[in-house]
Design a protein around this motif. Sequence first.
Motif, PDB file in Angstrom:
ATOM      1  N   PRO A   1       0.773  -1.302  -0.047  1.00  0.00           N
ATOM      2  CA  PRO A   1      -0.002   0.090  -0.008  1.00  0.00           C
ATOM      3  C   PRO A   1       0.805   1.319   0.092  1.00  0.00           C
ATOM      4  O   PRO A   1       1.753   1.194   0.573  1.00  0.00           O
TER       5      PRO A   1
ATOM      6  N   LYS B   1       1.365   5.327   0.843  1.00  0.00           N
ATOM      7  CA  LYS B   1       0.779   6.397   1.800  1.00  0.00           C
ATOM      8  C   LYS B   1      -0.127   7.345   1.087  1.00  0.00           C
ATOM      9  O   LYS B   1      -0.163   7.618  -0.088  1.00  0.00           O
ATOM     10  N   GLU B   2      -0.858   7.932   1.996  1.00  0.00           N
ATOM     11  CA  GLU B   2      -1.970   8.807   1.289  1.00  0.00           C
ATOM     12  C   GLU B   2      -1.290   9.921   1.168  1.00  0.00           C
ATOM     13  O   GLU B   2      -0.676  10.683   1.781  1.00  0.00           O
TER      14      GLU B   2
ATOM     15  N   SER C   1      -0.123   1.933  -9.419  1.00  0.00           N
ATOM     16  CA  SER C   1       0.152   2.691  -8.274  1.00  0.00           C
ATOM     17  C   SER C   1       0.180   4.169  -8.785  1.00  0.00           C
ATOM     18  O   SER C   1      -0.271   4.980  -7.825  1.00  0.00           O
TER      19      SER C   1
ATOM     20  N   TYR D   1      -5.339   3.663  -1.588  1.00  0.00           N
ATOM     21  CA  TYR D   1      -4.409   2.702  -1.567  1.00  0.00           C
ATOM     22  C   TYR D   1      -4.365   1.924  -2.829  1.00  0.00           C
ATOM     23  O   TYR D   1      -5.297   1.842  -3.472  1.00  0.00           O
ATOM     24  N   SER D   2      -3.131   1.461  -3.334  1.00  0.00           N
ATOM     25  CA  SER D   2      -2.922   0.545  -4.752  1.00  0.00           C
ATOM     26  C   SER D   2      -3.998  -0.619  -4.724  1.00  0.00           C
ATOM     27  O   SER D   2      -4.597  -0.967  -5.605  1.00  0.00           O
ATOM     28  N   SER D   3      -3.966  -1.103  -3.353  1.00  0.00           N
ATOM     29  CA  SER D   3      -4.929  -2.380  -3.445  1.00  0.00           C
ATOM     30  C   SER D   3      -6.331  -1.964  -3.543  1.00  0.00           C
ATOM     31  O   SER D   3      -7.157  -2.806  -4.166  1.00  0.00           O
TER      32      SER D   3
END
Length: 242
Positions: free
Chosen positions: A132, A134-135, A190, A199-201
């Motif tokens: 993941p 970061k924001e 990403s 998040y990428s997920s």
Amino acid sequence: MSEKLIEGDGKAFLVLLLPISFLIIFLVSTWKILLAIIVLIIGFNLWQWYQWQQWSQRVNPIFHQMIRENQGRLTPMDLAIRGNFSGTMAKRYLDGKASEFGASLINSEDGGQSYYFITASILGNILDSSEPVKELPAQPVVKTARSLLAPPPPTPREEEPETESLPKPTHEQAKQSLEKQLVFGSLIQSELAKRLNVYSSTVYKRRNDPDFPEWSRSRDPDGIAWTFSEKAKEFFPLDKEG
């Protein structure tokens, strides 16, 4: 006393000898018929195996295409509907492929079963989604001409005499930079996650949803709807609000 024992043993031997004799006579008389029956059974099984192999060769292209479309996850019903054959044949086919490729069998909440085949592209997506990001604050893709023409404020280390400051960009250079910002290309997972501030997920889980364009539009800083290309494995913009 001994004579009675010998007589009893002789009767018992005759009782065993008679069925064995009848069996030997039966085998001698019918061995050709029995051999023909065995040959027919073996030939029938070989013919069925050959027919199954030929049928599997016709189903393989459908199976490979559905694996790419469904990200490796497949159910017997999906395969049966696409190939227009029975669910029993679809399950037998998937059982064979699962044994061949080491697929995972997943039980769903409604009692059904799904076969999960891991390919190189799917494994790469899983590894990508397992990290993941970061924001980050949303970064707009398009900048105004004023922001492009204005030089960035100097940091304390960059403060130098006015005579040694960098030259300001010309109007032509600013125009070219603006054109580059206005030409939207594709983004990887990403990159889009950073742009949507998620998040990428999250992008990986939602990218095949029917409402993904509207969901991405609601989070995009410029109101752009994005769509996922299975072929290119990248995200492309659909349009821009306003």
